[in-house]
Design a protein around this motif. Structure first.
Motif, PDB file in Angstrom:
ATOM      1  N   ARG A 170     -10.429 -39.015 -36.156  1.00 30.75           N
ATOM      2  CA  ARG A 170     -11.853 -38.803 -36.429  1.00 30.75           C
ATOM      3  C   ARG A 170     -12.552 -38.121 -35.251  1.00 30.75           C
ATOM      4  NH1 ARG A 170     -11.112 -43.940 -38.869  1.00 30.75           N
ATOM      5  NH2 ARG A 170     -11.825 -45.026 -36.986  1.00 30.75           N
ATOM      6  N   GLU A 171     -12.098 -38.366 -34.035  1.00 27.62           N
ATOM      7  CA  GLU A 171     -12.703 -37.736 -32.864  1.00 27.62           C
ATOM      8  C   GLU A 171     -12.498 -36.224 -32.883  1.00 27.62           C
ATOM      9  OE1 GLU A 171     -12.053 -41.464 -29.717  1.00 27.62           O
ATOM     10  OE2 GLU A 171     -10.848 -39.633 -29.570  1.00 27.62           O
ATOM     11  N   ASP A 172     -11.270 -35.796 -33.219  1.00 25.68           N
ATOM     12  CA  ASP A 172     -10.979 -34.355 -33.225  1.00 25.68           C
ATOM     13  C   ASP A 172      -9.737 -34.107 -34.071  1.00 25.68           C
ATOM     14  OD1 ASP A 172     -10.581 -31.693 -32.814  1.00 25.68           O
ATOM     15  OD2 ASP A 172     -10.402 -31.792 -30.629  1.00 25.68           O
ATOM     16  N   PRO A 173      -9.898 -33.889 -35.381  1.00 20.56           N
ATOM     17  CA  PRO A 173      -8.727 -33.693 -36.250  1.00 20.56           C
ATOM     18  C   PRO A 173      -7.956 -32.417 -35.954  1.00 20.56           C
ATOM     19  CG  PRO A 173     -10.766 -33.291 -37.452  1.00 20.56           C
ATOM     20  CD  PRO A 173     -11.168 -33.873 -36.133  1.00 20.56           C
ATOM     21  N   SER A 174      -8.553 -31.466 -35.212  1.00 20.52           N
ATOM     22  CA  SER A 174      -7.863 -30.196 -34.942  1.00 20.52           C
ATOM     23  C   SER A 174      -6.979 -30.257 -33.697  1.00 20.52           C
ATOM     24  CB  SER A 174      -8.895 -29.079 -34.764  1.00 20.52           C
ATOM     25  OG  SER A 174      -9.706 -29.319 -33.621  1.00 20.52           O
ATOM     26  N   ARG A 175      -7.028 -31.361 -32.980  1.00 23.40           N
ATOM     27  CA  ARG A 175      -6.228 -31.496 -31.764  1.00 23.40           C
ATOM     28  C   ARG A 175      -4.753 -31.684 -32.140  1.00 23.40           C
ATOM     29  NH1 ARG A 175      -8.915 -35.701 -28.060  1.00 23.40           N
ATOM     30  NH2 ARG A 175      -8.627 -36.916 -29.978  1.00 23.40           N
ATOM     31  N   THR A 176      -3.839 -31.108 -31.348  1.00 27.74           N
ATOM     32  CA  THR A 176      -2.408 -31.215 -31.638  1.00 27.74           C
ATOM     33  C   THR A 176      -1.930 -32.640 -31.415  1.00 27.74           C
ATOM     34  OG1 THR A 176      -2.022 -28.923 -30.996  1.00 27.74           O
ATOM     35  CG2 THR A 176      -0.105 -30.377 -31.065  1.00 27.74           C
ATOM     36  N   ALA A 177      -1.272 -33.195 -32.411  1.00 27.24           N
ATOM     37  CA  ALA A 177      -0.768 -34.569 -32.346  1.00 27.24           C
ATOM     38  C   ALA A 177       0.724 -34.613 -32.061  1.00 27.24           C
ATOM     39  CB  ALA A 177      -1.058 -35.306 -33.646  1.00 27.24           C
ATOM     40  N   VAL A 178       1.499 -33.787 -32.774  1.00 31.37           N
ATOM     41  CA  VAL A 178       2.959 -33.832 -32.673  1.00 31.37           C
ATOM     42  C   VAL A 178       3.509 -32.420 -32.571  1.00 31.37           C
ATOM     43  CG1 VAL A 178       5.105 -34.616 -33.734  1.00 31.37           C
ATOM     44  CG2 VAL A 178       3.004 -35.938 -34.081  1.00 31.37           C
ATOM     45  N   ALA A 179       4.377 -32.209 -31.588  1.00 32.02           N
ATOM     46  CA  ALA A 179       5.129 -30.961 -31.474  1.00 32.02           C
ATOM     47  C   ALA A 179       6.600 -31.297 -31.645  1.00 32.02           C
ATOM     48  CB  ALA A 179       4.876 -30.303 -30.118  1.00 32.02           C
ATOM     49  N   GLY A 180       7.151 -30.922 -32.801  1.00 31.44           N
ATOM     50  CA  GLY A 180       8.545 -31.238 -33.083  1.00 31.44           C
ATOM     51  C   GLY A 180       9.355 -29.988 -33.333  1.00 31.44           C
ATOM     52  N   PRO A 181      10.674 -30.123 -33.450  1.00 30.46           N
ATOM     53  CA  PRO A 181      11.525 -28.954 -33.702  1.00 30.46           C
ATOM     54  C   PRO A 181      11.307 -28.354 -35.080  1.00 30.46           C
ATOM     55  CG  PRO A 181      12.794 -30.974 -33.866  1.00 30.46           C
ATOM     56  CD  PRO A 181      11.444 -31.361 -33.344  1.00 30.46           C
ATOM     57  N   ASP A 182      10.721 -29.135 -35.991  1.00 31.00           N
ATOM     58  CA  ASP A 182      10.504 -28.672 -37.352  1.00 31.00           C
ATOM     59  C   ASP A 182       9.080 -28.226 -37.617  1.00 31.00           C
ATOM     60  OD1 ASP A 182       9.764 -31.311 -36.888  1.00 31.00           O
ATOM     61  OD2 ASP A 182       9.852 -31.834 -39.012  1.00 31.00           O
ATOM     62  N   ALA A 183       8.108 -28.744 -36.857  1.00 34.97           N
ATOM     63  CA  ALA A 183       6.706 -28.406 -37.111  1.00 34.97           C
ATOM     64  C   ALA A 183       5.840 -28.894 -35.959  1.00 34.97           C
ATOM     65  CB  ALA A 183       6.220 -29.038 -38.414  1.00 34.97           C
ATOM     66  N   THR A 184       4.681 -28.249 -35.809  1.00 35.34           N
ATOM     67  CA  THR A 184       3.632 -28.715 -34.905  1.00 35.34           C
ATOM     68  C   THR A 184       2.451 -29.112 -35.772  1.00 35.34           C
ATOM     69  OG1 THR A 184       4.353 -27.320 -33.067  1.00 35.34           O
ATOM     70  CG2 THR A 184       2.083 -28.097 -33.032  1.00 35.34           C
ATOM     71  N   LEU A 185       1.986 -30.359 -35.627  1.00 34.41           N
ATOM     72  CA  LEU A 185       0.953 -30.903 -36.500  1.00 34.41           C
ATOM     73  C   LEU A 185      -0.279 -31.306 -35.702  1.00 34.41           C
ATOM     74  CD1 LEU A 185       3.154 -33.316 -38.678  1.00 34.41           C
ATOM     75  CD2 LEU A 185       2.542 -30.941 -39.176  1.00 34.41           C
ATOM     76  N   THR A 186      -1.443 -30.993 -36.244  1.00 30.78           N
ATOM     77  CA  THR A 186      -2.688 -31.522 -35.688  1.00 30.78           C
ATOM     78  C   THR A 186      -2.838 -32.972 -36.151  1.00 30.78           C
ATOM     79  OG1 THR A 186      -4.035 -30.886 -37.583  1.00 30.78           O
ATOM     80  CG2 THR A 186      -3.737 -29.232 -35.828  1.00 30.78           C
ATOM     81  N   TYR A 187      -3.816 -33.667 -35.578  1.00 31.71           N
ATOM     82  CA  TYR A 187      -4.062 -35.041 -36.010  1.00 31.71           C
ATOM     83  C   TYR A 187      -4.462 -35.072 -37.480  1.00 31.71           C
ATOM     84  CZ  TYR A 187      -3.557 -37.505 -31.579  1.00 31.71           C
ATOM     85  OH  TYR A 187      -3.037 -38.086 -30.452  1.00 31.71           O
TER      86      TYR A 187
END
Length: 622
Positions: free
Chosen positions: A18-35
């Motif tokens: 809720r603070e910042d959904p566009s911030r990067t949460a996970v960087a993995g070998p298959d995908a990079t996901l925002t929160y």
């Protein structure tokens, strides 16, 4: 940060979203996901699990390679109210099936590549991202999500199996409130927004610190593949491209990455904080770290799975005293420790006693085993009414500084590659081989290189058959590196196995090994023997069949590079697991600039190893 963020793990992650959904949460070998993307994908998994009847306290298997999809699956299970049961894809299929059955799993979250294997367990399967809801039907899944009852803090968040002294693994059941209690103590030692690296397996609670320390504080979680985690060059290359602030891992793993002389230490360290846990932290390793990075904060953490990840912590001073060990530390917030003697009375400072833990960090107990729970989690006479304490089996003494120092074990339990192992459980598996009469298992080797030796009796049974039998039923770290076949077990006067009289372990080779030829082949064979602690090796001995492990392979690579002054990758070693094959590769071709996916190479090696096991067992893979 604290309890106001939420009473469950997924609520704390939602607060950061809720603070910042566009911030990067996970960087993995298959995908990079925002929160925001992580939450939407996890909610899709939660909706499908809820439709299968998953709710509060229902375990769900999580059989996914280290990736962003693994984190999506984990968070989806929590959002549905379930408890995730992390399963390493490297486990034998029989072990996976046994753990799912023992936990009473309601479903299995897996990947398309593992779906066929997973389907054999008779459980409904959910594949993260394999649903129309993932592609945009967010209104519907959001409505279904709101219809789910709230998850209380007393609900289970995960189930982890540890080695059991009775011969069967034990399922430790941890609630959200116990893990958030651990996080509240950890928050005092870290900063919000740090990036963390998941290097260790997620199927052990040590790895979970990296996950939740990142995601509940608004940081980025970097998920390294298994191949990146064991190849120091690949590891260093990733850190050079993606600076990481903090990580937690086993000391022996870090030592293997840093190299025997510590030359690579500077390339494999985070920027701000290094947490070591899982086994004693050698002072020599700390000094090598300090030489490479004097400004890096180093902490030693301690805690059995039953006490929720870690409950002691020690910030290693810049000027490390000349000591044999690094202290385990002092209790985190809300944790109380008792050092008791044989009479269960407190011992004076400086006197060795068994460590007992009390506090809100204690796990619920062992899943489905009330008797085992009552035996391990006993009333605490020094605490308030209803207080429990857990006897760790670890012997400690209190130093003048107030820190606790590790002094050994009160039983036979050992740590292998950072994993807790009860030799009795391994011996019980060996005894199930139809040709085995008696069995025993002992550790051998030095700290950080501890391995298991199995001893069996049985007419006509071979070491290769017994080891293959174990390899198809146990995780890699529990498979004896060596099996010794005896005519009879040495016995004490009261008829018990005399473990002190068991012979030193030696590798039995049932096929001609082949003598190395003078030159490169002989040089490589000598390095293999030194790494494995063997007198000699043959040119056709497969590294993993004569006691090799992933960590030892890292050490072998470092020694080969230093001695031969050649570029040698972990992929090359996986693809050439014998002295003959590796020599031929080095002599006839340079390593390609772009090699095939190392995971596929590992899969081919695993398939070949299983073929050898089937041959050794006469085709039996029960």
């Amino acid at each position: 940060m604290g309890a106001t963020q939420g009473t469950t793990l997924h609520e704390r992650i939602a607060a950061r979203t809720r603070e910042d959904p566009s911030r990067t949460a996970v960087a993995g070998p298959d995908a990079t996901l925002t929160y925001g993307e992580l939450e939407r994908r996890a909610e899709d998994v939660a909706v499908r699990l809820a439709a299968l009847g998953v709710g509060v306290d229902r375990p769900v298997g999580l059989l996914v390679p280290r990736s962003a999809a693994m984190i999506v699956g984990m968070l989806g299970i929590l959002r549905a109210g379930g408890a995730y049961l992390p399963l390493d894809p490297e486990l034998p299929a029989t072990r996976v099936a046994a753990l799912l059955a023992a936990a009473g799993a309601a479903a299995l979250v897996t990947t398309p590549e593992l779906a066929e294997r997973a389907g054999g367990h008779g459980l409904p399967v959910v594949v993260p991202g394999d649903s129309p809801g993932e592609q945009g039907e967010q209104g519907q899944q959001g409505e279904q999500g709101r219809q789910r009852p709230p998850v209380p803090a007393s609900a289970l968040c995960y189930v982890l199996f540890t080695s059991g002294s009775t011969g069967e693994p034990k399922a430790v059941a941890v609630e959200h409130r116990q893990y958030t209690h651990y996080l509240d103590g950890l928050y005092e030692r870290i900063e919000p927004g740090w990036s963390w690296a998941l290097v260790s397996t997620f199927s052990a609670d040590l790895g979970s610190t990296n996950v939740f320390a990142a995601l509940t504080t608004g940081g980025c979680l970097h998920v390294l593949t298994r191949e990146q985690a064991i190849d120091s060059d690949a590891f260093a290359a990733y850190f050079a491209q993606h600076p990481v602030d903090a990580m937690k891992l086993v000391p022996s793993h870090l030592a293997a990455l840093a190299g025997a002389d510590g030359a690579a230490a500077g390339r494999v360290l985070p920027r701000r904080l290094l947490i070591c846990a899982g086994e004693p932290l050698p002072p020599g390793l700390v000094r090598r770290i300090r030489t490479a990075r004097a400004d890096l904060a180093v902490e030693n953490h301690y805690g059995p799975t039953e006490t929720t990840v870690s409950m002691l912590a020690h910030r290693v001073p810049q000027d490390l005293p000349e000591t044999a060990t690094v202290p385990l530390g002092r209790p985190l917030r809300g944790v109380r420790v008792h050092v008791l003697g044989p009479d269960r009375e407190p011992v004076p400072d400086g006197v060795t006693g068994e460590l007992h833990i009390e506090g809100a960090n204690l796990a619920r107990g062992y899943l489905g085993s009330p008797a085992a729970t009552a035996a391990a989690f006993t009333p605490c006479p020094a605490g308030p009414p209803g207080a429990r304490m857990y006897a760790t089996g670890d012997l400690v003494r209190r130093l003048p500084t107030g820190d606790l120092e590790f002094a050994g074990r009160a039983d036979d339990q050992v740590k292998v590659m950072g994993y807790r192992v009860e030799p009795g459980e391994v011996a019980a598996v060996l005894a199930r081989h139809p040709g085995v009469g008696q069995s025993a298992v002992l550790p051998y080797g030095g700290a950080g290189e501890l391995r298991l030796a199995g001893y069996v009796t049985g007419p006509g049974v071979t070491a290769a058959q017994v080891r293959a039998f174990a390899a198809d039923r146990l995780p890699e770290h529990m498979v004896p590196a060596v099996v010794v076949v005896l005519d009879a077990m040495p016995l004490t006067p009261n008829g018990k196995i005399d473990r002190a009289a068991l012979p030193a372990p030696a590798v039995e080779r049932t096929a001609p090994r082949g003598a190395p030829r003078a030159g490169l082949e002989e040089q490589i064979a000598a390095i293999w023997a030194e790494t494995l602690g063997l007198e000699n090796v043959g040119v056709d001995d497969s590294f993993f069949d004569i006691g090799g492990t992933s960590l030892l392979l890292m050490r072998l690579r470092a020694r080969l590079v230093k001695s031969l002054d050649r570029e040698i990758s972990m992929v090359m070693l996986f693809r050439n697991p014998t002295v003959r094959l590796l020599t031929r590769h080095l002599q006839t071709a340079a390593e390609p600039a772009s090699e095939p996916d190392p995971g596929r190479a590992r899969s081919r090696l695993t398939t070949a190893a299983r073929a050898r096991r089937r041959a050794a067992m006469g085709g039996d893979e029960r």
